[in-house]
Every structure is written in structure tokens, then in C-alpha cells.
Scaffold this motif. Sequence first.
Motif, PDB file in Angstrom:
ATOM      1  N   ALA A 279       0.830  -1.211   0.000  1.00  0.00           N
ATOM      2  CA  ALA A 279       0.000   0.000   0.000  1.00  0.00           C
ATOM      3  C   ALA A 279       0.861   1.256   0.000  1.00  0.00           C
ATOM      4  O   ALA A 279       0.498   2.267   0.587  1.00  0.00           O
ATOM      5  CB  ALA A 279      -0.978   0.008   1.175  1.00  0.00           C
ATOM      6  N   SER A 280       1.991   1.188  -0.657  1.00  0.00           N
ATOM      7  CA  SER A 280       2.854   2.370  -0.727  1.00  0.00           C
ATOM      8  C   SER A 280       3.523   2.469  -2.100  1.00  0.00           C
ATOM      9  O   SER A 280       4.316   1.603  -2.468  1.00  0.00           O
ATOM     10  CB  SER A 280       3.920   2.292   0.356  1.00  0.00           C
ATOM     11  OG  SER A 280       4.922   3.248   0.123  1.00  0.00           O
ATOM     12  N   GLY A 358       3.449   8.913  -1.108  1.00  0.00           N
ATOM     13  CA  GLY A 358       3.098   7.554  -1.527  1.00  0.00           C
ATOM     14  C   GLY A 358       3.259   6.554  -0.411  1.00  0.00           C
ATOM     15  O   GLY A 358       4.013   5.592  -0.524  1.00  0.00           O
ATOM     16  N   ILE A 359       2.559   6.793   0.680  1.00  0.00           N
ATOM     17  CA  ILE A 359       2.664   5.899   1.843  1.00  0.00           C
ATOM     18  C   ILE A 359       1.270   5.402   2.234  1.00  0.00           C
ATOM     19  O   ILE A 359       0.276   6.006   1.826  1.00  0.00           O
ATOM     20  CB  ILE A 359       3.313   6.613   3.054  1.00  0.00           C
ATOM     21  CG1 ILE A 359       2.561   7.899   3.351  1.00  0.00           C
ATOM     22  CG2 ILE A 359       4.771   6.907   2.796  1.00  0.00           C
ATOM     23  CD1 ILE A 359       2.989   8.566   4.635  1.00  0.00           C
ATOM     24  N   SER A 363      -4.113   9.029   1.764  1.00  0.00           N
ATOM     25  CA  SER A 363      -5.346   9.667   1.278  1.00  0.00           C
ATOM     26  C   SER A 363      -6.179  10.238   2.409  1.00  0.00           C
ATOM     27  O   SER A 363      -6.883  11.219   2.224  1.00  0.00           O
ATOM     28  CB  SER A 363      -6.250   8.648   0.590  1.00  0.00           C
ATOM     29  OG  SER A 363      -5.724   8.227  -0.591  1.00  0.00           O
ATOM     30  N   ASP A 392      -6.895   0.851   0.132  1.00  0.00           N
ATOM     31  CA  ASP A 392      -5.568   1.458  -0.047  1.00  0.00           C
ATOM     32  C   ASP A 392      -4.696   0.543  -0.913  1.00  0.00           C
ATOM     33  O   ASP A 392      -3.992   0.992  -1.820  1.00  0.00           O
ATOM     34  CB  ASP A 392      -4.928   1.655   1.337  1.00  0.00           C
ATOM     35  CG  ASP A 392      -3.772   2.637   1.305  1.00  0.00           C
ATOM     36  OD1 ASP A 392      -3.492   3.179   0.225  1.00  0.00           O
ATOM     37  OD2 ASP A 392      -3.148   2.854   2.365  1.00  0.00           O
TER      38      ASP A 392
HETATM   39  N1  ASP Z   1      -1.154   4.448  -0.330  1.00  0.00           N
HETATM   40  C1  ASP Z   1      -1.252   5.271  -1.495  1.00  0.00           C
HETATM   41  C2  ASP Z   1       0.047   5.208  -2.274  1.00  0.00           C
HETATM   42  O1  ASP Z   1       1.087   4.992  -1.724  1.00  0.00           O
HETATM   43  C3  ASP Z   1      -1.584   6.676  -1.184  1.00  0.00           C
HETATM   44  C4  ASP Z   1      -2.980   6.724  -0.632  1.00  0.00           C
HETATM   45  O2  ASP Z   1      -3.917   6.814  -1.453  1.00  0.00           O
HETATM   46  O3  ASP Z   1      -3.180   6.611   0.557  1.00  0.00           O
HETATM   47  O4  ASP Z   1       0.049   5.356  -3.474  1.00  0.00           O
END
Ligand code: ASP
Length: 422
Positions: A279-280, A358-359, A363, A392
Motif C-alpha cells: 500500500a505504498s 506515496g505511503i 489519502s 488502499d
Molecule cells: N497508499 C497510497 C500510495 O502509496 C496513497 C494513498 O492513497 O493513501 O500510493
Amino acid sequence: MPRLALHWQILVALVLALLAGSLTSPESELLGVRILDVYAFLGTLFMNALKMLIVPLIMASIVTGMAGMGESDALGRMGMRTLLYYLTTSLLAILTGLLLVNLLQPGIVDGGPAHEALGLDPVPAETLQKVEGRDAGDVVDIFLRMVPPNIVQAAANGQMLGLIFFSLLFGFFMTRIESPYRESLDHFWQGVFRVMMRMTDWVMWFAPLGVFALVAKVVATTGFDAFAPLLRFFVTVVAALGVHFFITLPLILLLVARVPAWRHYKAMLPALLTAFSTASSSATLPITMDCVEKNAGVSNRTTSFVLPLGATVNMDGTALYECVAALFIAQAYGFELTFAQQFTVVLVALLTSIGVAGIPAASLVAITIILGAIGLPAEAIGLILAVDRVLDMMRTSVNVFSDSCGAVVIGRLEGEEGILRA
Ligand code: ASP
């Protein structure tokens, strides 16, 4: 015995994780050790290994990418095309979300707002009144971080926008200095870049184990019960992400880059599965770069410019999710949004998707900003937390896929012939 291809290994790990995760409860123990702790340990180890690569990888790839383009027109042209691609796909993603959330109305149950069915407190009347007049302070704040006062601190705090901006400048001005310093720096950064790619290959060996641990942990802790009340929201997000992933982006690949999407799905599978499990997008970046270069055949020059930037700036899945989530919350609170307010949601979703990191769960911060912009309380975010993690995972895969499609499209527009040729 021939080794199973990496993407198959990861897929097998994923299936095993679903199985193992559903058989493990948070209390399960093996030989006196909590199984969940083992998943958490292995998962965190893998995430850490990926994150460890990011700062030097982003710097080296952007600096070499910029320096490679030198003083030619290529830089401006590629930069413009890349930005245009990012903006177009993010906007298409948001509009897909907007359409589906208005069509499926997940926040309306039996003709009324779902807040009661979902156990929400109604929003106080005075909140409902002060809809207008919110300033964009939070959005501005995101962009202030683009020029960090302290680059070391930005890197340490994972503020990738700042790091990217600094690296872009560094690479640009590297081409403006005289010999032999210019060549020395060039060799140095090329060297760092190659080492980082080798290290990525090494970390990828552990991807099946990492993916197994991360997914098993999510399944064991979240369970499937959390989904029932939010099922319609869940389905709306998945449907919208699906349209973007299986229709919009493939059409762009076909029409602009003239390559069939299935080849690109195949090339990107290890990165997509890693994005899903971690998810990152930032943590996945090393693997995304590896797949785009080695499997899809995009040149190093394009990859190292488009992808590090894309991992932070281009987040189609995130933008779409922000829009659907904000409108769902508004619907669930019985909040009729005017056209102007829906437009605000679209705009803020677009801007914040550029600015968020990007973590995992990034969002959520952006959604509270949107809620603020349309006059809903930030606490309303609590409504979607139960299903956020799984969504996510999905939106991150879409984010990564869109970045990689961007690299293919830009590469083809730059006249590269070897991309996704079977
Ligand atoms: N987790 C997503 C990413 O790293 C960002 C998010 O939408 O929370 O792309």
C-alpha cells in the motif's frame, strides 16, 4: 530445477497469505509466539528494506535522468508530456469516481442518508450552515513543502516532493558546470544509480515472503466483518478503480502508445502485487522501475525521469478514492452538494493527490482537507476507516500502474521502438 518466475512466486504467496491470514486470529500462537507478531515482523522488515532504497534511488535516478537530457529541448518536451499525462489520467480517474458515486449513491440507504444505518452522529446544524468560505490554506501548505528549507530533513521525513524538486534542480545545474567536474559528478551519480538498481534486485528476491507477511497480517486483523455495512461504498470504489485500470488506462496505452495492455499487465505484475501488499507507491518505486525497464523495455532515460516523479505526483487511484470517499461521506450525512461544491471536490482531489506522499493511508489526510473545503467535519472520516486498508492496497496498485503506463506512453512518444515488443 528452473525457478518459478517472480510474479508467480508472489501470486502464490498472496494466495497462501489469504489462507493463512483467515486461519489466524489476533491471539493465535505458535510455540508461544504470537503469529501476528511474526507477520508484522517480516512485513515491516520487507517494507523497511524497500524504504531504505528510496532516498538514494530517487536522487540518483532524477539527477542522472535530468543530466542525461542535458541542455537539449528534450527536457522541456518530456517534462510537458509527462505533466500532461499525469493531469489527464488523474482527472479521468476523478471523473470516473464522480460518475459512479453519483450513479450508485452508496451513502443513501432506503432513500435517506446512511448515517443512522452506519451508526453516525448527525452533523450539527451550525456545521451544515457554514458550507462556503473555506480557504485553501491546507492545499497551499502541501505545495509549500515542495521547496523544503532543509533537504536532509525533507529526505528524513519522507517528504518526497521536496527531495524531487531538489534533485531536479541539481541534475539541471549539473549540466551547466564545466569539465572535468561535470563528468566526475556524472560518473558518480551513474554509479550510485547502478548500485541502487542492483540492491533493488536483491530486495526483490524477498518479495514473496514480504508480500505473504503483509497480506496475512491485514487479513488476520481486518477480517471480513468490517465490510458488511460499508459494502456499497467498497463496491463503488472497486468498480471505479476497475474502470480506470481495465478500460481507461488500457485505451490510452492502445491509442497513444499503440501497445496492447495485456503485455503491460504481464510486465508489471511483480510491481502491481508489491504495490497491493505494501500500500505504498514510494516503497514500490524500486520494483516499478525494475519492471518498467527490464520487462516493458522502456529506456533508462525515460524511466528515471517519469517514474520517481510519478510515484509522488501521479496518483490516479488516490485522486479517485478521495473524490468517492468525500462524496460518500457527504451523502451519508444527508449533505446535498451543489455543482460548485462537486467541482471543488474534483479540484482539491486533483491538487492533493499531487501533494500526498506515496505511503499507506496517505489519502485520509487529503480527504479531511476535502471535507474541510466543503464544510464537513474532519471526524466524519471515521466512517470509512474500517475498509480503508484494503481499498488502499487497490488504489496503490492503480497508482503504480498509471505511473508505469506513463513511462510507456512517454517512451513511445519519444520514439523508443523496443517497448513491449513481444
Ligand atoms: N497508499 C497510497 C500510495 O502509496 C496513497 C494513498 O492513497 O493513501 O500510493
